[in-house]
Design a protein around this motif. Structure first.
Motif, PDB file in Angstrom:
ATOM      1  N   PRO A  56       0.833  -1.201   0.000  1.00 31.87           N
ATOM      2  CA  PRO A  56       0.000   0.000   0.000  1.00 31.87           C
ATOM      3  C   PRO A  56       0.870   1.254   0.000  1.00 31.87           C
ATOM      4  O   PRO A  56       1.886   1.307   0.690  1.00 31.87           O
ATOM      5  N   ILE A  57       0.467   2.240  -0.783  1.00 33.45           N
ATOM      6  CA  ILE A  57       1.170   3.528  -0.847  1.00 33.45           C
ATOM      7  C   ILE A  57       0.126   4.605  -0.588  1.00 33.45           C
ATOM      8  O   ILE A  57      -0.836   4.736  -1.343  1.00 33.45           O
ATOM      9  N   THR A  72       5.389  11.510  -6.228  1.00 29.93           N
ATOM     10  CA  THR A  72       4.554  11.447  -5.031  1.00 29.93           C
ATOM     11  C   THR A  72       3.180  10.928  -5.425  1.00 29.93           C
ATOM     12  O   THR A  72       2.607  11.380  -6.429  1.00 29.93           O
ATOM     13  N   ALA A  73       2.645  10.012  -4.632  1.00 32.80           N
ATOM     14  CA  ALA A  73       1.321   9.456  -4.900  1.00 32.80           C
ATOM     15  C   ALA A  73       0.265  10.555  -4.772  1.00 32.80           C
ATOM     16  O   ALA A  73       0.242  11.290  -3.792  1.00 32.80           O
ATOM     17  N   THR A  74      -0.608  10.656  -5.771  1.00 29.22           N
ATOM     18  CA  THR A  74      -1.681  11.652  -5.749  1.00 29.22           C
ATOM     19  C   THR A  74      -2.980  11.074  -5.198  1.00 29.22           C
ATOM     20  O   THR A  74      -3.966  11.791  -5.052  1.00 29.22           O
ATOM     21  N   CYS A  75      -2.974   9.765  -4.905  1.00 25.71           N
ATOM     22  CA  CYS A  75      -4.133   9.081  -4.340  1.00 25.71           C
ATOM     23  C   CYS A  75      -3.627   7.826  -3.627  1.00 25.71           C
ATOM     24  O   CYS A  75      -2.439   7.520  -3.684  1.00 25.71           O
ATOM     25  N   GLU A  76      -4.518   7.130  -2.965  1.00 19.84           N
ATOM     26  CA  GLU A  76      -4.155   5.859  -2.350  1.00 19.84           C
ATOM     27  C   GLU A  76      -3.866   4.851  -3.466  1.00 19.84           C
ATOM     28  O   GLU A  76      -4.630   4.762  -4.427  1.00 19.84           O
ATOM     29  N   ILE A  77      -2.783   4.105  -3.330  1.00 15.10           N
ATOM     30  CA  ILE A  77      -2.397   3.095  -4.318  1.00 15.10           C
ATOM     31  C   ILE A  77      -2.318   1.757  -3.590  1.00 15.10           C
ATOM     32  O   ILE A  77      -1.653   1.653  -2.569  1.00 15.10           O
ATOM     33  N   ASP A  81      -1.377  -2.231  -8.075  1.00 16.12           N
ATOM     34  CA  ASP A  81      -1.790  -1.136  -8.963  1.00 16.12           C
ATOM     35  C   ASP A  81      -0.644  -0.725  -9.875  1.00 16.12           C
ATOM     36  O   ASP A  81       0.524  -0.729  -9.482  1.00 16.12           O
ATOM     37  N   HIS A  82      -1.001  -0.322 -11.082  1.00 17.34           N
ATOM     38  CA  HIS A  82      -0.062   0.271 -12.024  1.00 17.34           C
ATOM     39  C   HIS A  82       0.310   1.642 -11.470  1.00 17.34           C
ATOM     40  O   HIS A  82      -0.568   2.448 -11.154  1.00 17.34           O
ATOM     41  N   VAL A  83       1.582   1.907 -11.309  1.00 20.12           N
ATOM     42  CA  VAL A  83       2.057   3.193 -10.790  1.00 20.12           C
ATOM     43  C   VAL A  83       2.605   3.978 -11.977  1.00 20.12           C
ATOM     44  O   VAL A  83       3.603   3.593 -12.591  1.00 20.12           O
ATOM     45  N   HIS A  84       1.911   5.061 -12.312  1.00 27.46           N
ATOM     46  CA  HIS A  84       2.286   5.845 -13.497  1.00 27.46           C
ATOM     47  C   HIS A  84       1.714   7.253 -13.336  1.00 27.46           C
ATOM     48  O   HIS A  84       1.230   7.611 -12.265  1.00 27.46           O
ATOM     49  N   LEU A  85       1.718   8.022 -14.381  1.00 31.67           N
ATOM     50  CA  LEU A  85       1.318   9.433 -14.314  1.00 31.67           C
ATOM     51  C   LEU A  85      -0.128   9.653 -13.896  1.00 31.67           C
ATOM     52  O   LEU A  85      -0.476  10.752 -13.492  1.00 31.67           O
ATOM     53  N   HIS A  86      -0.981   8.630 -13.964  1.00 31.18           N
ATOM     54  CA  HIS A  86      -2.381   8.792 -13.561  1.00 31.18           C
ATOM     55  C   HIS A  86      -2.546   8.795 -12.045  1.00 31.18           C
ATOM     56  O   HIS A  86      -3.589   9.219 -11.542  1.00 31.18           O
ATOM     57  N   ASN A  87      -1.521   8.340 -11.302  1.00 28.35           N
ATOM     58  CA  ASN A  87      -1.655   8.304  -9.839  1.00 28.35           C
ATOM     59  C   ASN A  87      -0.416   8.804  -9.093  1.00 28.35           C
ATOM     60  O   ASN A  87      -0.321   8.632  -7.890  1.00 28.35           O
ATOM     61  N   ILE A  88       0.513   9.420  -9.823  1.00 32.65           N
ATOM     62  CA  ILE A  88       1.656  10.066  -9.158  1.00 32.65           C
ATOM     63  C   ILE A  88       1.922  11.423  -9.791  1.00 32.65           C
ATOM     64  O   ILE A  88       1.583  11.667 -10.949  1.00 32.65           O
TER      65      ILE A  88
END
Length: 103
Positions: A56-57, A72-77, A81-88
């Motif tokens: 969890p991030i 930086t995470a822009t939401c709970e991950i 989960d795919h970590v990319h520009l949609h959530n960081i």
């Protein structure tokens, strides 16, 4: 190739501090990826080199790759989960400049 290998993807955990792992090959949605005792399921088709959360991030948490912050995470991950520009929010100046030009 055995059928079970078709639904398995290799991951690289580049540094012990990293909270992501990198796909070592292309992966299809639903494929399984194991990192030590943790099994992750790919949420979508992803090409080699893309990142998955290995735990969890929380929102606002730094994303670590090679032991260094890359964003930086822009939401709970959640794990897998795919970590990319949609959530960081990227800390790479080049990416931020590209994103700014798209708005």
């Amino acid at each position: 190739m055995p059928i079970e290998e078709l639904n398995f993807v290799r991951l690289l955990h580049l540094h012990p501090k990293d909270n992501i792992a990198v796909l070592a090959q292309d992966g299809k949605k639903g494929a399984s990826a194991k990192l030590q005792e943790t099994e992750l399921i790919l949420p979508c088709d992803l090409p080699m080199g893309h990142k998955l959360a290995i735990g969890p991030i929380g929102k606002g948490t730094e994303i670590l790759k090679y032991g260094a912050p890359i964003g930086t995470a822009t939401c709970e991950i959640v794990p897998g989960d795919h970590v990319h520009l949609h959530n960081i929010k990227s800390q790479y100046t080049v990416i931020e400049d590209m994103e700014a030009g798209q708005t």
